[in-house]
Design an enzyme around this catalytic site. Structure first.
Site, PDB file in Angstrom:
ATOM      1  N   SER A 199      -3.468   6.263 -16.195  1.00 60.83           N
ATOM      2  CA  SER A 199      -2.684   5.029 -16.202  1.00 60.83           C
ATOM      3  C   SER A 199      -2.822   4.286 -17.530  1.00 60.83           C
ATOM      4  CB  SER A 199      -3.178   4.098 -15.097  1.00 60.83           C
ATOM      5  OG  SER A 199      -2.358   4.161 -13.997  1.00 60.83           O
ATOM      6  N   ALA A 226      -8.525  -0.914 -10.544  1.00 62.05           N
ATOM      7  CA  ALA A 226      -9.393   0.274 -10.534  1.00 62.05           C
ATOM      8  C   ALA A 226      -8.591   1.577 -10.704  1.00 62.05           C
ATOM      9  CB  ALA A 226     -10.160   0.310  -9.209  1.00 62.05           C
ATOM     10  N   PRO A 227      -9.165   2.583 -11.357  1.00 71.92           N
ATOM     11  CA  PRO A 227     -10.528   2.627 -11.933  1.00 71.92           C
ATOM     12  C   PRO A 227     -10.679   1.917 -13.276  1.00 71.92           C
ATOM     13  CG  PRO A 227      -9.424   4.734 -12.268  1.00 71.92           C
ATOM     14  CD  PRO A 227      -8.478   3.892 -11.447  1.00 71.92           C
ATOM     15  N   GLY A 228      -9.597   1.298 -13.800  1.00 68.67           N
ATOM     16  CA  GLY A 228      -9.820   0.413 -14.942  1.00 68.67           C
ATOM     17  C   GLY A 228      -9.158   0.792 -16.255  1.00 68.67           C
ATOM     18  N   GLY A 229      -8.174   1.682 -16.213  1.00 64.83           N
ATOM     19  CA  GLY A 229      -7.509   2.086 -17.462  1.00 64.83           C
ATOM     20  C   GLY A 229      -6.843   0.915 -18.190  1.00 64.83           C
ATOM     21  N   ASP A 245      -9.772  -5.723  -7.753  1.00 63.41           N
ATOM     22  CA  ASP A 245      -9.556  -4.479  -6.991  1.00 63.41           C
ATOM     23  C   ASP A 245     -10.757  -4.253  -6.096  1.00 63.41           C
ATOM     24  OD1 ASP A 245      -9.097  -1.688  -6.188  1.00 63.41           O
ATOM     25  OD2 ASP A 245      -7.658  -1.624  -7.836  1.00 63.41           O
ATOM     26  N   ASP A 283      -0.477  -3.152 -11.300  1.00 60.49           N
ATOM     27  CA  ASP A 283      -0.217  -1.712 -11.133  1.00 60.49           C
ATOM     28  C   ASP A 283      -0.641  -1.288  -9.728  1.00 60.49           C
ATOM     29  OD1 ASP A 283       0.423   0.928 -11.797  1.00 60.49           O
ATOM     30  OD2 ASP A 283      -1.522   1.332 -12.708  1.00 60.49           O
ATOM     31  N   LYS A 313       6.391   1.013  -8.073  1.00 63.37           N
ATOM     32  CA  LYS A 313       6.536   2.410  -7.620  1.00 63.37           C
ATOM     33  C   LYS A 313       7.827   2.524  -6.810  1.00 63.37           C
ATOM     34  CE  LYS A 313       2.260   2.191  -9.025  1.00 63.37           C
ATOM     35  NZ  LYS A 313       1.799   2.638 -10.325  1.00 63.37           N
TER      36      LYS A 313
HETATM   37  C1  LIG Z   1      -2.498   3.023  -9.566  1.00 60.29           C
HETATM   38  S1  LIG Z   1      -4.037   2.328  -9.229  1.00 60.29           S
HETATM   39  C2  LIG Z   1      -4.279   1.300 -10.626  1.00 60.29           C
HETATM   40  C3  LIG Z   1      -4.686   2.073 -11.834  1.00 60.29           C
HETATM   41  C4  LIG Z   1      -5.096   1.148 -12.962  1.00 60.29           C
HETATM   42  N1  LIG Z   1      -3.982   0.434 -13.527  1.00 60.29           N
HETATM   43  C5  LIG Z   1      -5.784   1.915 -14.047  1.00 60.29           C
HETATM   44  O1  LIG Z   1      -5.317   1.866 -15.181  1.00 60.29           O
HETATM   45  O2  LIG Z   1      -6.817   2.561 -13.791  1.00 60.29           O
HETATM   46  C6  LIG Z   1      -3.705   1.185  -7.969  1.00 60.29           C
HETATM   47  C7  LIG Z   1      -4.877   0.341  -7.550  1.00 60.29           C
HETATM   48  O3  LIG Z   1      -4.401  -0.704  -6.718  1.00 60.29           O
HETATM   49  C8  LIG Z   1      -5.438  -1.048  -5.846  1.00 60.29           C
HETATM   50  N2  LIG Z   1      -4.914  -1.872  -4.747  1.00 60.29           N
HETATM   51  C9  LIG Z   1      -4.009  -1.541  -3.798  1.00 60.29           C
HETATM   52  N3  LIG Z   1      -3.808  -2.600  -2.982  1.00 60.29           N
HETATM   53  C10 LIG Z   1      -4.592  -3.603  -3.452  1.00 60.29           C
HETATM   54  C11 LIG Z   1      -4.795  -4.947  -3.057  1.00 60.29           C
HETATM   55  N4  LIG Z   1      -4.175  -5.464  -2.001  1.00 60.29           N
HETATM   56  N5  LIG Z   1      -5.650  -5.700  -3.769  1.00 60.29           N
HETATM   57  C12 LIG Z   1      -6.308  -5.178  -4.836  1.00 60.29           C
HETATM   58  N6  LIG Z   1      -6.136  -3.917  -5.258  1.00 60.29           N
HETATM   59  C13 LIG Z   1      -5.295  -3.144  -4.563  1.00 60.29           C
HETATM   60  C14 LIG Z   1      -6.009   0.284  -5.402  1.00 60.29           C
HETATM   61  O4  LIG Z   1      -7.340   0.112  -4.948  1.00 60.29           O
HETATM   62  C15 LIG Z   1      -5.923   1.088  -6.699  1.00 60.29           C
HETATM   63  O5  LIG Z   1      -7.165   1.062  -7.364  1.00 60.29           O
END
Ligand SMILES: C[S@@+](CC[C@H](N)C(=O)[O-])C[C@H]1O[C@@H](n2cnc3c(N)ncnc32)[C@H](O)[C@@H]1O
Length: 361
Positions: A199, A226-229, A245, A283, A313
């Site tokens: 990401s 998460a994971p934090g990109g 997250d 994201d 998405k």
């Molecule tokens: C596609 S990943 C994000 C990747 C992130 N942008 C990166 O660069 O690593 C989506 C994230 O959204 C989080 N998520 C989904 N619903 C959530 C919520 N209601 N509150 C907080 N985080 C949420 C998930 O735990 C997941 O880690």
């Protein structure tokens, strides 16, 4: 015009053109769609007589192209070249290119872009072969011009078509060639060993579309971090990141001194009274309307951030219907961030990335 896109998404580009801009595609293939120049016939001219310039695209067509979401590169008024051999193709492209240079002085570096669908096995070798042969032909006639060629697509979104040489192979023996292209801003980005997710590449690419990236001392709220990109990308530039997250941060984002991780629900989070973040990152893997209603709308309407990178998405919804909603005059983006750029990035899959500045009250 020949418009390139991510391979596999040409059907969506065809629909975007037809349903949102009333422009039917003439034909399409993997990673490309061809439309007629406004008012022109559907056929692309074959190599014109030496010296004949390609027909210019109308300003309306160019304006429409600048709004396309699935487009990556728009070749303006391309000619079509056909041939069976590397040398035959190179000779025809050289004839067109050299003739088009007759009344032009080239003093600065120019983009020399050669592309084609990666799906066609062996096409890459043919493209490099023709590119090399063309390079030799140009070097013989105009060595100074050849020396100024650059293989990179210019960074950012072009306000007007960029001049250079743009070559797109639809097949082994069928090539579209243009002197101008509209650059929509997508780019393949370089990875970082410490980035904890793929990401990371998306947000890096998004900065190039926006023409701005987080600065040292700026603040970022990263929803669904998460994971934090994304958090890592901002933190490594010296920004201070609040990463929301319930999942764990990893890699370069874990225990980064610039990142505060809060295990909270992004949909319930709101900044403290009076706090405005320089950036909102979002994201979340969630139904896009849910994100629009519960995150985008309040954050933009209440001015909780100055600018944003938001990824939606579209896997479970109709992407074109979603785009129509996002671009409608009453959408949160039209009302609160009118210059928002919407793109299907090089690093996006079934998702759209939106970047923009929030209108200050
Ligand atoms: C596609 S990943 C994000 C990747 C992130 N942008 C990166 O660069 O690593 C989506 C994230 O959204 C989080 N998520 C989904 N619903 C959530 C919520 N209601 N509150 C907080 N985080 C949420 C998930 O735990 C997941 O880690």
């Amino acid at each position: 015009m020949l418009i390139t896109c991510q391979a596999g998404f040409e059907a969506l580009l065809v629909r975007e053109l037809a349903e949102l801009h009333g422009t039917p595609a003439v034909e399409h293939g993997p990673g490309w769609v061809r439309i007629a120049a406004a008012g022109a016939e559907s056929a692309v001219p074959a190599v014109p007589a030496a010296g004949a310039p390609p027909s210019a695209a109308t300003p309306e067509r160019l304006r429409m192209c600048s709004q396309l979401v699935f487009a990556h590169l728009t070749l303006v008024s391309p000619i079509e070249v056909r041939g069976d051999s590397v040398n035959g193709l190179a000779a025809r492209i050289a004839e067109f290119f050299l003739a088009s240079l007759r009344n032009e002085r080239i003093e600065v570096a120019w983009p020399n872009i050669w592309q084609g669908p990666a799906e066609l096995v062996g096409l890459g070798r043919r493209i490099s072969g023709v590119e090399h042969a063309l390079g030799e032909l140009v070097k013989k006639k105009l060595s100074r011009v050849a020396r100024l060629a650059r293989a990179e697509v210019p960074r950012g979104v072009s306000a007007a078509p960029v001049r250079g040489l743009f070559v797109f192979f639809a097949d082994f023996g069928r090539v579209f060639v243009a002197r101008e292209a509209f650059v929509h801003g997508q780019q393949r980005m370089a990875d970082d060993d410490l980035a904890p997710s793929r990401s990371y590449l998306k947000v890096e690419e998004a900065y190039a579309v926006l023409g701005r990236e987080p600065q040292a001392g700026e603040t970022v709220c990263d929803l669904g971090a998460a994971p934090g990109g994304w958090s890592y990308s901002a933190a490594k530039r010296g920004a201070r990141v609040l990463a929301i997250d319930n999942g764990p941060l990893k890699g370069g984002a874990l225990d980064h001194p610039q990142i505060e991780h809060r295990r909270e629900d992004a949909f319930r989070f709101a900044p403290e009274s009076g706090v405005v973040f320089d950036w909102l990152f979002c994201d979340l893997v969630e139904e896009p309307h849910h994100v629009l209603q519960h995150i985008v709308e309040p954050w933009l309407a209440r001015g909780w951030c100055r600018r944003f990178v938001i990824n939606l998405k579209f896997g479970r919804v109709d992407a074109i219907a979603l785009l129509r909603e996002l671009q409608a005059p009453g959408s949160a983006f039209s009302l609160h961030a009118p210059g928002t750029a919407m793109r299907h990035l090089y690093h996006d899959r079934e998702e759209l990335t939106l970047v923009g500045d929030v209108r200050q009250a």
